[in-house]
Scaffold this motif. Sequence first.
Motif, mmCIF file in Angstrom:
data_model
loop_
_atom_site.group_PDB
_atom_site.id
_atom_site.type_symbol
_atom_site.label_atom_id
_atom_site.label_comp_id
_atom_site.label_asym_id
_atom_site.label_seq_id
_atom_site.Cartn_x
_atom_site.Cartn_y
_atom_site.Cartn_z
ATOM 1 N N GLN A 195 34.072 -58.619 6.064
ATOM 2 C CA GLN A 195 33.314 -57.970 5.003
ATOM 3 C C GLN A 195 32.933 -58.974 3.918
ATOM 4 O O GLN A 195 31.838 -58.918 3.357
ATOM 5 C CB GLN A 195 34.126 -56.813 4.408
ATOM 6 N N LEU A 196 33.839 -59.910 3.620
ATOM 7 C CA LEU A 196 33.551 -60.937 2.625
ATOM 8 C C LEU A 196 32.406 -61.835 3.091
ATOM 9 O O LEU A 196 31.495 -62.151 2.313
ATOM 10 C CB LEU A 196 34.797 -61.778 2.348
ATOM 11 N N VAL A 197 32.435 -62.243 4.366
ATOM 12 C CA VAL A 197 31.358 -63.077 4.909
ATOM 13 C C VAL A 197 30.034 -62.319 4.845
ATOM 14 O O VAL A 197 28.999 -62.870 4.432
ATOM 15 C CB VAL A 197 31.673 -63.506 6.351
ATOM 16 N N CYS A 198 30.057 -61.063 5.249
ATOM 17 C CA CYS A 198 28.849 -60.235 5.206
ATOM 18 C C CYS A 198 28.317 -60.129 3.780
ATOM 19 O O CYS A 198 27.114 -60.246 3.535
ATOM 20 C CB CYS A 198 29.156 -58.851 5.779
ATOM 21 N N TYR A 199 29.228 -59.919 2.851
ATOM 22 C CA TYR A 199 28.835 -59.736 1.459
ATOM 23 C C TYR A 199 28.210 -61.012 0.884
ATOM 24 O O TYR A 199 27.173 -60.958 0.216
ATOM 25 C CB TYR A 199 30.047 -59.324 0.627
ATOM 26 N N VAL A 200 28.824 -62.143 1.155
ATOM 27 C CA VAL A 200 28.294 -63.416 0.639
ATOM 28 C C VAL A 200 26.922 -63.701 1.243
ATOM 29 O O VAL A 200 26.000 -64.146 0.544
ATOM 30 C CB VAL A 200 29.279 -64.562 0.928
ATOM 31 N N LEU A 201 26.766 -63.449 2.545
ATOM 32 C CA LEU A 201 25.483 -63.700 3.203
ATOM 33 C C LEU A 201 24.387 -62.788 2.663
ATOM 34 O O LEU A 201 23.283 -63.243 2.351
ATOM 35 C CB LEU A 201 25.618 -63.504 4.709
ATOM 36 N N SER A 202 24.685 -61.500 2.566
ATOM 37 C CA SER A 202 23.655 -60.556 2.132
ATOM 38 C C SER A 202 23.352 -60.700 0.640
ATOM 39 O O SER A 202 22.186 -60.751 0.232
ATOM 40 C CB SER A 202 24.079 -59.120 2.457
ATOM 41 N N ASN A 203 24.389 -60.792 -0.171
ATOM 42 C CA ASN A 203 24.185 -60.914 -1.606
ATOM 43 C C ASN A 203 23.601 -62.275 -1.956
ATOM 44 O O ASN A 203 22.686 -62.377 -2.774
ATOM 45 C CB ASN A 203 25.507 -60.691 -2.333
ATOM 46 N N GLY A 204 24.155 -63.318 -1.350
ATOM 47 C CA GLY A 204 23.692 -64.670 -1.656
ATOM 48 C C GLY A 204 22.253 -64.895 -1.262
ATOM 49 O O GLY A 204 21.467 -65.491 -2.023
ATOM 50 N N SER A 205 21.874 -64.431 -0.074
ATOM 51 C CA SER A 205 20.494 -64.622 0.369
ATOM 52 C C SER A 205 19.529 -63.874 -0.545
ATOM 53 O O SER A 205 18.454 -64.376 -0.884
ATOM 54 C CB SER A 205 20.332 -64.165 1.822
ATOM 55 N N PHE A 206 19.922 -62.660 -0.952
ATOM 56 C CA PHE A 206 19.054 -61.890 -1.843
ATOM 57 C C PHE A 206 18.929 -62.583 -3.201
ATOM 58 O O PHE A 206 17.828 -62.707 -3.746
ATOM 59 C CB PHE A 206 19.614 -60.471 -2.031
ATOM 60 N N TYR A 207 20.045 -63.055 -3.733
ATOM 61 C CA TYR A 207 20.018 -63.677 -5.063
ATOM 62 C C TYR A 207 19.171 -64.951 -5.063
ATOM 63 O O TYR A 207 18.371 -65.179 -5.978
ATOM 64 C CB TYR A 207 21.432 -63.992 -5.531
ATOM 65 N N TRP A 208 19.343 -65.792 -4.049
ATOM 66 C CA TRP A 208 18.696 -67.096 -4.059
ATOM 67 C C TRP A 208 17.289 -67.095 -3.476
ATOM 68 O O TRP A 208 16.486 -67.990 -3.790
ATOM 69 C CB TRP A 208 19.556 -68.114 -3.304
ATOM 70 N N LEU A 209 16.960 -66.125 -2.628
ATOM 71 C CA LEU A 209 15.676 -66.167 -1.935
ATOM 72 C C LEU A 209 14.701 -65.069 -2.336
ATOM 73 O O LEU A 209 13.499 -65.214 -2.119
ATOM 74 C CB LEU A 209 15.900 -66.088 -0.414
ATOM 75 N N SER A 210 15.202 -63.976 -2.898
ATOM 76 C CA SER A 210 14.318 -62.852 -3.220
ATOM 77 C C SER A 210 13.553 -63.086 -4.513
ATOM 78 O O SER A 210 14.115 -63.543 -5.514
ATOM 79 C CB SER A 210 15.134 -61.564 -3.322
ATOM 80 N N ASN A 211 12.282 -62.734 -4.498
ATOM 81 C CA ASN A 211 11.461 -62.822 -5.715
ATOM 82 C C ASN A 211 11.820 -61.731 -6.714
ATOM 83 O O ASN A 211 11.347 -61.755 -7.855
ATOM 84 C CB ASN A 211 9.979 -62.715 -5.354
ATOM 85 N N SER A 212 12.637 -60.768 -6.276
ATOM 86 C CA SER A 212 13.036 -59.683 -7.169
ATOM 87 C C SER A 212 14.055 -60.138 -8.206
ATOM 88 O O SER A 212 14.268 -59.459 -9.220
ATOM 89 C CB SER A 212 13.629 -58.516 -6.361
ATOM 90 N N VAL A 213 14.703 -61.279 -7.944
ATOM 91 C CA VAL A 213 15.690 -61.815 -8.890
ATOM 92 C C VAL A 213 14.977 -62.741 -9.861
ATOM 93 O O VAL A 213 14.356 -63.732 -9.454
ATOM 94 C CB VAL A 213 16.807 -62.589 -8.152
ATOM 95 N N PRO A 214 15.042 -62.453 -11.149
ATOM 96 C CA PRO A 214 14.300 -63.271 -12.131
ATOM 97 C C PRO A 214 14.861 -64.685 -12.256
ATOM 98 O O PRO A 214 16.052 -64.923 -12.060
ATOM 99 C CB PRO A 214 14.482 -62.494 -13.448
ATOM 100 N N LEU A 215 13.973 -65.602 -12.576
ATOM 101 C CA LEU A 215 14.365 -66.982 -12.847
ATOM 102 C C LEU A 215 14.775 -67.113 -14.301
ATOM 103 O O LEU A 215 14.338 -66.328 -15.149
ATOM 104 C CB LEU A 215 13.198 -67.912 -12.526
ATOM 105 N N PRO A 216 15.589 -68.094 -14.683
ATOM 106 C CA PRO A 216 16.216 -69.081 -13.796
ATOM 107 C C PRO A 216 17.474 -68.521 -13.129
ATOM 108 O O PRO A 216 18.098 -67.587 -13.636
ATOM 109 C CB PRO A 216 16.571 -70.216 -14.765
ATOM 110 N N ARG A 217 17.824 -69.093 -11.988
ATOM 111 C CA ARG A 217 19.026 -68.693 -11.281
ATOM 112 C C ARG A 217 20.096 -69.762 -11.486
ATOM 113 O O ARG A 217 19.785 -70.933 -11.695
ATOM 114 C CB ARG A 217 18.740 -68.524 -9.795
ATOM 115 N N SER A 218 21.348 -69.330 -11.382
ATOM 116 C CA SER A 218 22.451 -70.280 -11.545
ATOM 117 C C SER A 218 23.651 -69.787 -10.759
ATOM 118 O O SER A 218 23.770 -68.589 -10.452
ATOM 119 C CB SER A 218 22.839 -70.426 -13.017
#
Length: 201
Positions: free
Chosen positions: A128-151
């Motif tokens: 579940q942790l691996v799934c969560y990091v992959l799904s959350n991380g990909s959305f945070y770093w790759l989705s245009n829905s997350v405003p810049l700047p990212r950190s």
Amino acid sequence: MAMTQTQRLGIFLALALVMAATRIHLSLFNHDVRDASWAVFFLAGFWLRGSFRWAFPLLMAGAVLTDYLVINGQGIDFWSHYCVSVAYWFLIPAYLSLWMGGSWLARHQRGLSMSTLGLAAVALLVSQLVCYVLSNGSFYWLSNSVPLPRSFSAWFENLGDWYLPFLGTTALYVGIGALAHVLVTQLSRTLGHAVSRDLHH
């Protein structure tokens, strides 16, 4: 316990139905029904380990189709939705990690025992942790829905905000599945003993 192909198909259909019904986020009695998708892939890995080649792709297709129908039913173009971006493709390895966790548990479990319960907890937490990091991380770093700047600090804060709710929901559904597994296993043993006694009388 060996299963027939008919039994495997029945389990698959039941899991697919639960995923579809909860993935559309139904509201019943003024309470939202939480998405069971993560638990479904974990339980499918456990119960359908030998059927990966057809069961996993069909479950993935079912998840995507459900999302597509729900989003289009809202009058929104699928690829324009807030939750859909290039990161959406990362759901494949994310859900695969859950399947692998369930499959690992199926290989190492020792029947209805405390050791199996401990292995189940470890398998669920790790996958579940691996799934969560992959799904959350990909959305945070790759989705245009997350405003810049990212950190990284903002991402870790986001991880912390949502981790326990996702874990709790997944654990709840897996617990329900485990309870059903115990009841069916015990019933099967009881019926087996009854048939054996009848044959020897």
